[in-house]
Write an enzyme that holds these catalytic residues in place. Sequence first.
Site, PDB file in Angstrom:
ATOM      1  N   HIS A  96      44.422  55.568  35.946  1.00  0.00           N
ATOM      2  CA  HIS A  96      44.467  56.743  36.798  1.00  0.00           C
ATOM      3  C   HIS A  96      43.119  57.424  36.941  1.00  0.00           C
ATOM      4  O   HIS A  96      42.747  57.820  38.041  1.00  0.00           O
ATOM      5  CB  HIS A  96      45.575  57.734  36.461  1.00  0.00           C
ATOM      6  CG  HIS A  96      45.905  58.496  37.712  1.00  0.00           C
ATOM      7  ND1 HIS A  96      46.547  57.914  38.771  1.00  0.00           N
ATOM      8  CD2 HIS A  96      45.573  59.729  38.141  1.00  0.00           C
ATOM      9  CE1 HIS A  96      46.622  58.766  39.782  1.00  0.00           C
ATOM     10  NE2 HIS A  96      46.041  59.863  39.430  1.00  0.00           N
ATOM     11  N   TYR A 151      39.780  59.097  40.023  1.00  0.00           N
ATOM     12  CA  TYR A 151      38.922  60.284  40.075  1.00  0.00           C
ATOM     13  C   TYR A 151      37.458  59.893  40.045  1.00  0.00           C
ATOM     14  O   TYR A 151      36.610  60.620  40.568  1.00  0.00           O
ATOM     15  CB  TYR A 151      39.309  61.269  38.963  1.00  0.00           C
ATOM     16  CG  TYR A 151      40.696  61.771  39.241  1.00  0.00           C
ATOM     17  CD1 TYR A 151      40.891  62.732  40.227  1.00  0.00           C
ATOM     18  CD2 TYR A 151      41.804  61.221  38.625  1.00  0.00           C
ATOM     19  CE1 TYR A 151      42.157  63.150  40.566  1.00  0.00           C
ATOM     20  CE2 TYR A 151      43.082  61.631  38.955  1.00  0.00           C
ATOM     21  CZ  TYR A 151      43.258  62.603  39.930  1.00  0.00           C
ATOM     22  OH  TYR A 151      44.507  62.991  40.267  1.00  0.00           O
ATOM     23  N   HIS A 162      50.716  55.282  49.369  1.00  0.00           N
ATOM     24  CA  HIS A 162      50.099  56.446  48.721  1.00  0.00           C
ATOM     25  C   HIS A 162      48.631  56.182  48.379  1.00  0.00           C
ATOM     26  O   HIS A 162      47.750  56.945  48.744  1.00  0.00           O
ATOM     27  CB  HIS A 162      50.872  56.814  47.459  1.00  0.00           C
ATOM     28  CG  HIS A 162      50.134  57.757  46.561  1.00  0.00           C
ATOM     29  ND1 HIS A 162      49.994  59.084  46.849  1.00  0.00           N
ATOM     30  CD2 HIS A 162      49.461  57.556  45.402  1.00  0.00           C
ATOM     31  CE1 HIS A 162      49.275  59.667  45.905  1.00  0.00           C
ATOM     32  NE2 HIS A 162      48.934  58.768  45.011  1.00  0.00           N
ATOM     33  N   PHE A 163      48.369  55.067  47.674  1.00  0.00           N
ATOM     34  CA  PHE A 163      46.979  54.933  47.218  1.00  0.00           C
ATOM     35  C   PHE A 163      46.044  54.494  48.330  1.00  0.00           C
ATOM     36  O   PHE A 163      44.843  54.734  48.250  1.00  0.00           O
ATOM     37  CB  PHE A 163      46.845  54.107  45.929  1.00  0.00           C
ATOM     38  CG  PHE A 163      47.209  52.663  45.987  1.00  0.00           C
ATOM     39  CD1 PHE A 163      46.412  51.753  46.652  1.00  0.00           C
ATOM     40  CD2 PHE A 163      48.335  52.194  45.334  1.00  0.00           C
ATOM     41  CE1 PHE A 163      46.727  50.411  46.675  1.00  0.00           C
ATOM     42  CE2 PHE A 163      48.666  50.855  45.354  1.00  0.00           C
ATOM     43  CZ  PHE A 163      47.859  49.956  46.026  1.00  0.00           C
ATOM     44  N   HIS A 164      46.594  53.903  49.388  1.00  0.00           N
ATOM     45  CA  HIS A 164      45.721  53.623  50.532  1.00  0.00           C
ATOM     46  C   HIS A 164      45.368  54.922  51.258  1.00  0.00           C
ATOM     47  O   HIS A 164      44.249  55.089  51.727  1.00  0.00           O
ATOM     48  CB  HIS A 164      46.372  52.628  51.486  1.00  0.00           C
ATOM     49  CG  HIS A 164      46.178  51.202  51.049  1.00  0.00           C
ATOM     50  ND1 HIS A 164      46.986  50.593  50.135  1.00  0.00           N
ATOM     51  CD2 HIS A 164      45.233  50.273  51.373  1.00  0.00           C
ATOM     52  CE1 HIS A 164      46.563  49.355  49.927  1.00  0.00           C
ATOM     53  NE2 HIS A 164      45.495  49.133  50.656  1.00  0.00           N
ATOM     54  N   ARG A 215      56.941  46.281  46.826  1.00  0.00           N
ATOM     55  CA  ARG A 215      55.553  45.904  47.092  1.00  0.00           C
ATOM     56  C   ARG A 215      55.293  44.516  46.516  1.00  0.00           C
ATOM     57  O   ARG A 215      56.148  43.941  45.857  1.00  0.00           O
ATOM     58  CB  ARG A 215      54.598  46.942  46.514  1.00  0.00           C
ATOM     59  CG  ARG A 215      54.753  47.188  45.040  1.00  0.00           C
ATOM     60  CD  ARG A 215      53.964  48.404  44.587  1.00  0.00           C
ATOM     61  NE  ARG A 215      52.560  48.096  44.471  1.00  0.00           N
ATOM     62  CZ  ARG A 215      51.748  48.632  43.547  1.00  0.00           C
ATOM     63  NH1 ARG A 215      52.223  49.477  42.655  1.00  0.00           N
ATOM     64  NH2 ARG A 215      50.482  48.318  43.502  1.00  0.00           N
ATOM     65  N   ARG A 216      54.106  43.983  46.799  1.00  0.00           N
ATOM     66  CA  ARG A 216      53.652  42.680  46.287  1.00  0.00           C
ATOM     67  C   ARG A 216      54.538  41.526  46.738  1.00  0.00           C
ATOM     68  O   ARG A 216      54.891  40.662  45.951  1.00  0.00           O
ATOM     69  CB  ARG A 216      53.578  42.672  44.765  1.00  0.00           C
ATOM     70  CG  ARG A 216      52.798  43.805  44.171  1.00  0.00           C
ATOM     71  CD  ARG A 216      52.630  43.627  42.687  1.00  0.00           C
ATOM     72  NE  ARG A 216      52.207  44.858  42.089  1.00  0.00           N
ATOM     73  CZ  ARG A 216      53.011  45.693  41.415  1.00  0.00           C
ATOM     74  NH1 ARG A 216      54.284  45.378  41.243  1.00  0.00           N
ATOM     75  NH2 ARG A 216      52.554  46.792  40.913  1.00  0.00           N
TER      76      ARG A 216
END
Lengths: 271, 540
Positions: B215, B219, B366-368, B429-430
């Site tokens: 995580h 950042y 989300h992470f894209h 996913r995947r």
Amino acid sequence: MSTRDLFTLRNSHFRIGVGLTAAILIVTAIGGFIVLPFAQPWVQFANVWDAICSAAGVPQRVASVTAPEQSKRLSEVVLTSNTLARPSQEAIGRGATLAQRCAICHGPTGISRADSPNLAGQYAAVIYKQLHDFRSGARTNAVMSPFAVNLTDQEIADLSNYYAYLPRLPAYHPTPQLPKPNIVIYGAPLRGIAPCGACHGSLDNKTGSPWLEGQSEAYMKAQLQAFATGERRNDISQQMRNIARAMTPQEIEAAAAYYASQPPDVVKAVD
Amino acid sequence: MLANRKLILAHFWLAFAVFGVALTLGAWQMFIRSPIGTWLSDPELYYRSLTAHGTVMGYVFPTLVAMGFGYAIAESALEQRLVGVRWAWTGFGLIVAGSIMAVIPIALGRASVLYTFYPPLIGNVFYYLGVVLVVVGSWIWVALMSLNLRIWRKAHPGAPVPLAMFANVAGSYLWAWTAVGAALELLLQIIPVAAGLKNTIDAGLARIFFSWTLHAIVYFWLMPTYIAYYTIVPRAIGGRVYSDSMARISFILFLVVAMPIGMHHTFADPMVGAGFKFIHSTFTALVALPTLLTVFTICASVEIAARLRGGRGMFGWIRALPWDNPMMLALAFSFVMLGFGGAGGLINMSYQLDASIHNTQWITGHFHLIFGGAIVIMYFAIAYDLWPHLTGRELIDVRLIRTQLWLWFIGMIVTTFPWHWVGILGMPRRMAYFDFGDPAIAPQALSVTFSAIGGFILLTSGLMFIVILARGMRAPQVDAGPYRFAIAVHQPKTVPVALNTHALWVALMIALTLTNYGYPILNLALSSGTSVPAVYVGAQ
């Protein structure tokens, strides 16, 4: 100012930074390890320490629980990619002698004239696992079980290495090559069926899965049906049972017919 | 002009070149598993591509951008010669060597384990060694950032460290510590198995080590973006930073609370106690704080610019902003994507809500949106802003730059919003392909098609970005002057030692890591019977 002035209680930033962090940690720890465990009415804890250990994930042995009885034996073979790696010439030679008793069904060159599996050039780990399972009773067959039951560990390893050493020959009754059916190329994503080749050699090989090209159609069909009904259950984690159960009878026939029609030289050389 | 232009340009060019390749792979992946593509007859190719895409976008690209930008900051903000240039080139060389070493086994299909490694899947050992080299290369940068700041401090005792450098070094320390988790996983768990010394692996422990990295790495990716928010945008649009202290507090908070929260990635994993999951969940909520502080401070900073330009009224000033300035545009797009992505993140960090979206396409969306959207669009902005100072040539085509930023924003929204939606509907996913012919998921075909179209918009925008930079290498020469950072409304004359140094906050970061990770790691490391046989990829 130096770091000596930083790490001192006289520094308000130090007091506030460390104090707040510690306070948040303590409050969340009390919440996570004491309040929330007791907030679950369906779990009973003997005392606070019991709740803390549970929330911390301390492994616990519960003496009163016994493993469920298995009506049939399960496979106990542990396979890794190092199982049977790099056999010696002597081991292969011993395997060749032992294999004479197999030849009546599996053929003198490892190619069956009946509907028994062809073993020539099969992955060693596959033969090793199946022989162990026949011996332990995890897999049963009226003909095969009596042969396997008296084999020693050494003999099983030698036989596996011998058959893996043999060249891959065409099937005894070759049939014209059939086009690939969808179930073989793509599997069926919504039913949890991976493409056959993802484990069985043409795309990738997962340890313990045989390559299938040129095997007897009747044999493969019978095995898929046995997996589907649960009659055969020596697959690890029900991998093949889950797949076979989700296959339609037509797909089972198409997959068996397709693989039976393939020459063995299309097996991807991954070994 | 910056003195080490070649060094910085080398980092940026390598970053953007590998970004272009990985972006192309990404667009292909979107296409091939959408209803407009035909199913792959070899799904392994999909995972090969996915591994390359993730490895480049997760480890190589953002690290190179942070490093290149970091060197530029060290030189321009501190106004001193960069010490350790030879070491910096060594670090760069290690990253090049590591990337090549990692990419060969991926291309050969010997390391299709995805960039998150997923033990007990085990790929070729050179893949992992390559990743280790990339990390080691970046650690050289961490050391150089620290060293250069130390030298500056000696020459300027007690003076406030320029904000850009303070934040840059905070980011480098965060990276140094967060990368330790993945390094431990690779060195203690995965590489011995991949090298054939062991054939079982404690997959649970390996996953905990990875969550240590997984995580806070976000950042670290975010740091250049936040540095750009505070120190580039206000200057570029003619404003002032509303509060220098608020900026420092935000970066400090990232340092402290970005680290001990990674287990919200393992909510569905059985090897972590629920109490630790709760603590990590709470600390994840805290990490919203520095982002909220930043949004407030930057909005205030932007308002200053607008009012200086004659903007009036409660919201009327928004119209007075220089909307034709690419920096303004990039900031606005970044904030919108950060807002949506952050809101989605609050769902991911909630133990119960996570259960409904865990391992679905929601997470990928989300992470894209956060990384590819809010973060990367500011990487573009950083490159555009620095380019004239690196090349000595002007980026003339502002209209093209604006189009590129618009396309990236639109592409990212079109890609990720349907992605979130099908995730809520339960799409995992995947997966290399889906059977959209089946009535159970046929209604999702439209959303996935939109998503794939978004992927191609992103590809177009990404390639435009590279073309703009390449054309910038041949534009007419200009004197761009010294590279400057935004100044605050009240430029600090003195700063309390706690807001001018990192020691206290690094100490808290390490302490929280010990409290939040110590027991779960020790518990698994000391328990027997927690290992499982390794599953080797591409080998019998």
